[in-house]
Design an enzyme around this catalytic site. Structure first.
Site, PDB file in Angstrom:
ATOM      1  N   ASN A   9       0.943  -1.168  -0.022  1.00  0.00           N
ATOM      2  CA  ASN A   9      -0.007   0.037  -0.062  1.00  0.00           C
ATOM      3  C   ASN A   9       0.969   1.211  -0.104  1.00  0.00           C
ATOM      4  O   ASN A   9       1.516   1.395   1.071  1.00  0.00           O
ATOM      5  CB  ASN A   9      -0.928   0.057   1.125  1.00  0.00           C
ATOM      6  CG  ASN A   9      -1.825   1.296   1.334  1.00  0.00           C
ATOM      7  OD1 ASN A   9      -1.839   2.092   0.575  1.00  0.00           O
ATOM      8  ND2 ASN A   9      -2.191   1.523   2.705  1.00  0.00           N
ATOM      9  N   LYS A  11       0.296   3.986  -0.194  1.00  0.00           N
ATOM     10  CA  LYS A  11      -0.497   5.514   0.012  1.00  0.00           C
ATOM     11  C   LYS A  11      -0.158   6.629  -0.564  1.00  0.00           C
ATOM     12  O   LYS A  11      -0.252   6.521  -1.917  1.00  0.00           O
ATOM     13  CB  LYS A  11      -0.110   5.678   1.834  1.00  0.00           C
ATOM     14  CG  LYS A  11       0.031   4.559   2.541  1.00  0.00           C
ATOM     15  CD  LYS A  11       0.110   4.676   3.863  1.00  0.00           C
ATOM     16  CE  LYS A  11      -0.030   3.516   4.787  1.00  0.00           C
ATOM     17  NZ  LYS A  11      -0.200   3.691   6.227  1.00  0.00           N
ATOM     18  N   HIS A  95      -9.574   1.300   4.158  1.00  0.00           N
ATOM     19  CA  HIS A  95      -8.386   1.561   4.932  1.00  0.00           C
ATOM     20  C   HIS A  95      -8.596   2.271   6.216  1.00  0.00           C
ATOM     21  O   HIS A  95      -9.351   3.365   6.254  1.00  0.00           O
ATOM     22  CB  HIS A  95      -7.262   2.178   4.251  1.00  0.00           C
ATOM     23  CG  HIS A  95      -6.066   2.228   5.037  1.00  0.00           C
ATOM     24  ND1 HIS A  95      -5.591   2.976   5.855  1.00  0.00           N
ATOM     25  CD2 HIS A  95      -4.948   1.289   4.850  1.00  0.00           C
ATOM     26  CE1 HIS A  95      -4.383   2.688   6.163  1.00  0.00           C
ATOM     27  NE2 HIS A  95      -3.956   1.596   5.482  1.00  0.00           N
ATOM     28  N   GLU A  97      -7.232   4.757   7.430  1.00  0.00           N
ATOM     29  CA  GLU A  97      -6.944   6.217   7.334  1.00  0.00           C
ATOM     30  C   GLU A  97      -8.075   6.745   6.645  1.00  0.00           C
ATOM     31  O   GLU A  97      -8.336   8.037   6.891  1.00  0.00           O
ATOM     32  CB  GLU A  97      -5.550   6.258   6.492  1.00  0.00           C
ATOM     33  CG  GLU A  97      -4.368   6.077   7.454  1.00  0.00           C
ATOM     34  CD  GLU A  97      -3.263   5.341   6.649  1.00  0.00           C
ATOM     35  OE1 GLU A  97      -3.252   5.711   5.353  1.00  0.00           O
ATOM     36  OE2 GLU A  97      -2.105   5.057   7.425  1.00  0.00           O
ATOM     37  N   GLU A 167      -6.054  -4.937  10.300  1.00  0.00           N
ATOM     38  CA  GLU A 167      -5.082  -3.976  10.310  1.00  0.00           C
ATOM     39  C   GLU A 167      -5.304  -3.317  11.759  1.00  0.00           C
ATOM     40  O   GLU A 167      -6.001  -2.227  11.821  1.00  0.00           O
ATOM     41  CB  GLU A 167      -4.857  -3.100   9.331  1.00  0.00           C
ATOM     42  CG  GLU A 167      -4.598  -3.683   7.904  1.00  0.00           C
ATOM     43  CD  GLU A 167      -4.005  -2.581   7.201  1.00  0.00           C
ATOM     44  OE1 GLU A 167      -2.828  -2.802   6.389  1.00  0.00           O
ATOM     45  OE2 GLU A 167      -4.546  -1.525   7.022  1.00  0.00           O
ATOM     46  N   GLY A 173       2.070   1.980  10.789  1.00  0.00           N
ATOM     47  CA  GLY A 173       3.009   3.060  10.601  1.00  0.00           C
ATOM     48  C   GLY A 173       3.452   3.259  11.952  1.00  0.00           C
ATOM     49  O   GLY A 173       4.294   4.317  12.290  1.00  0.00           O
ATOM     50  N   SER A 212       2.835  -2.483  10.501  1.00  0.00           N
ATOM     51  CA  SER A 212       4.381  -2.526  10.891  1.00  0.00           C
ATOM     52  C   SER A 212       4.907  -3.918  10.309  1.00  0.00           C
ATOM     53  O   SER A 212       5.686  -4.228  11.184  1.00  0.00           O
ATOM     54  CB  SER A 212       4.452  -2.188  12.200  1.00  0.00           C
ATOM     55  OG  SER A 212       4.369  -0.813  12.317  1.00  0.00           O
TER      56      SER A 212
HETATM   57  C1  PEP Z   1      -0.969  -0.075   5.948  1.00  0.00           C
HETATM   58  O1  PEP Z   1      -1.243   1.208   5.640  1.00  0.00           O
HETATM   59  O2  PEP Z   1      -1.971  -0.621   5.312  1.00  0.00           O
HETATM   60  C2  PEP Z   1       0.029  -0.349   6.566  1.00  0.00           C
HETATM   61  C3  PEP Z   1       0.030  -1.574   7.055  1.00  0.00           C
HETATM   62  O3  PEP Z   1       0.949   0.612   6.952  1.00  0.00           O
HETATM   63  P1  PEP Z   1       2.525  -0.042   7.717  1.00  0.00           P
HETATM   64  O4  PEP Z   1       2.930  -1.360   7.262  1.00  0.00           O
HETATM   65  O5  PEP Z   1       3.455   1.225   7.527  1.00  0.00           O
HETATM   66  O6  PEP Z   1       1.975  -0.066   9.056  1.00  0.00           O
END
Ligand code: PEP
Length: 250
Positions: A9, A11, A95, A97, A167, A173, A212
């Site tokens: 992803n 982003k 997502h 976000e 998630e 993040g 992460s």
């Molecule tokens: C994501 O945005 O879907 C995500 C898992 O980000 P990160 O791997 O940076 O935690």
């Protein structure tokens, strides 16, 4: 047997030149990760670039959002059929976000998933709880409700074609990741919910972990029986890390 899916992803990151280098790196190393499926989810303006660079390779590409409407007066939205025209196979929906910054409800996410499936796209439906919700022992209730909204909007055949991504918001993040056991417990709960609707679909649906995921923790997470891949943010922006995660799934 569910084939591992390693999805990046990106982003709101990238540029034509940075993407060219990233895609070249992924293409060069993809042969070593043949046992899993690789996917990059790019910002809308770069889908044509992904199509140009990845068509004919084993690497799939997709988008990070889709409209719940088929077409019409929805300024700024992008329709599922448009994503198909640019060769997208997948689209991320819901997502955290977008749920947080764009106020997307679970019902809206479910409509987007349905629209994607009707257009022949595979939606990667994101669910997850906040730290406060986990600490209040509400994880299963919160995440289960997010999945229920989707199950209500889809028929059995559509349920069998979706991908779910668990998630936890506190892991996205932050550098903090769920332990393999914590993630497995939620994945098993999600699969049981899908099984209550359709055993065949539950067997087929991939449930990805996101939050992460990095080269040094991917192998343990991906070894869990109900973790069928990863949705990777930060580490998907470096070809080396993205491919190392993919190799960890072998
Ligand atoms: C994501 O945005 O879907 C995500 C898992 O980000 P990160 O791997 O940076 O935690």
């Amino acid at each position: 047997m569910r084939r591992t899916l390693i999805a990046g992803n990106w982003k709101m990151n990238g540029s034509l030149s940075a993407n060219a280098a990233l895609l070249a790196g992924i293409k060069a190393g993809a042969g070593k990760a043949r046992s899993c499926e690789l996917l990059v989810c790019a910002p809308f303006p770069y889908l044509a670039q992904c199509q140009g660079e990845l068509a004919g390779t084993a690497i799939a590409w997709g988008a990070q959002d889709v409209s719940e409407h088929a077409s019409g007066a929805y300024t700024g939205n992008v329709a599922a059929a448009m994503l198909r025209e640019f060769g997208c196979a997948y689209v991320i929906v819901g997502h955290s976000e977008r749920r947080t910054y764009q106020g997307e409800s679970s019902e809206m996410v479910a409509k987007k998933a349905a629209r994607a499936l009707q257009a022949g796209l595979i939606p990667i439906i994101c669910v997850g709880e906040t730290l406060e919700e986990r600490q209040a022992a509400q994880t299963d209730a919160v995440v289960g409700k997010q999945l229920d909204a989707v199950l209500e909007a889809l028929n059995d055949e559509e349920v069998g074609r979706m991908v779910v991504a668990y998630e936890p918001l506190w892991a996205i993040g932050t550098g903090v990741t769920a332990t393999p056991d914590m993630a497995q417990a939620v994945h098993a709960m999600l699969r049981a919910k899908i099984a209550a609707r359709s055993a065949a679909a539950a067997d087929r649906v991939k449930i990805l972990y996101g939050g992460s995921m990095k080269p040094d923790n991917a192998a343990q997470l991906l070894a869990m029986p109900d973790i069928d891949g990863g949705l990777i943010g930060g580490a998907s922006l470096k070809a080396e890390d993205f491919l190392a995660i993919a190799s960890a799934s072998a």
